[in-house]
Design a protein around this motif. Structure first.
Motif, PDB file in Angstrom:
ATOM      1  N   LEU A  24       0.834  -1.204   0.000  1.00 42.03           N
ATOM      2  CA  LEU A  24       0.000   0.000   0.000  1.00 42.03           C
ATOM      3  C   LEU A  24       0.870   1.256   0.000  1.00 42.03           C
ATOM      4  O   LEU A  24       0.537   2.255  -0.647  1.00 42.03           O
ATOM      5  N   ASP A  25       1.979   1.177   0.702  1.00 44.12           N
ATOM      6  CA  ASP A  25       2.906   2.306   0.772  1.00 44.12           C
ATOM      7  C   ASP A  25       3.449   2.651  -0.610  1.00 44.12           C
ATOM      8  O   ASP A  25       3.652   3.823  -0.935  1.00 44.12           O
ATOM      9  N   GLU A  26       3.669   1.624  -1.455  1.00 44.59           N
ATOM     10  CA  GLU A  26       4.149   1.863  -2.811  1.00 44.59           C
ATOM     11  C   GLU A  26       3.122   2.657  -3.632  1.00 44.59           C
ATOM     12  O   GLU A  26       3.479   3.502  -4.443  1.00 44.59           O
ATOM     13  N   HIS A  27       1.845   2.378  -3.390  1.00 43.26           N
ATOM     14  CA  HIS A  27       0.789   3.037  -4.161  1.00 43.26           C
ATOM     15  C   HIS A  27       0.413   4.407  -3.586  1.00 43.26           C
ATOM     16  O   HIS A  27       0.170   5.349  -4.339  1.00 43.26           O
ATOM     17  N   ALA A  28       0.363   4.497  -2.281  1.00 43.74           N
ATOM     18  CA  ALA A  28      -0.119   5.734  -1.647  1.00 43.74           C
ATOM     19  C   ALA A  28       0.959   6.789  -1.517  1.00 43.74           C
ATOM     20  O   ALA A  28       0.662   7.977  -1.462  1.00 43.74           O
TER      21      ALA A  28
END
Length: 95
Positions: A24-28
């Motif tokens: 999620l960190d990669e996307h957000a």
């Protein structure tokens, strides 16, 4: 389930959560909300580690002690003035 099994299960799920948070960190990206989610997941990991460290002490405190009962007959004086269960006093007739 035993305490050890429950802790292992929670650890497995927490590892899954950490992987999901990383994806999620990669996307957000590095937003305030994402930093908060990473910090909360890190706190969960730390709390579980503390719980795992304290669990063996709590689980080991409940040891079962074996009590040996002798096969020798009891002293008959222990039963003086006792009533037979269901029959009443030995000096009276049963109902």
């Amino acid at each position: 389930m035993s305490l050890h099994d429950d802790l292992t299960s929670v650890q497995r799920r927490l590892d899954d959560l950490m992987r999901c948070v990383a994806r999620l960190d990669e996307h957000a990206g590095d937003t305030l909300d994402m930093r908060r989610v990473r910090a909360d997941a890190g706190h969960l990991r730390e709390s579980l580690a503390l719980l795992r460290d304290s669990a063996p002490a709590a689980a080991g405190a409940r040891t079962v002690e074996m009590v040996t009962v002798s096969d020798d007959p009891y002293d008959r004086m222990l039963w003086v003035d006792a009533e037979d269960e269901g029959l009443g006093s030995p000096h009276r007739h049963a109902p």
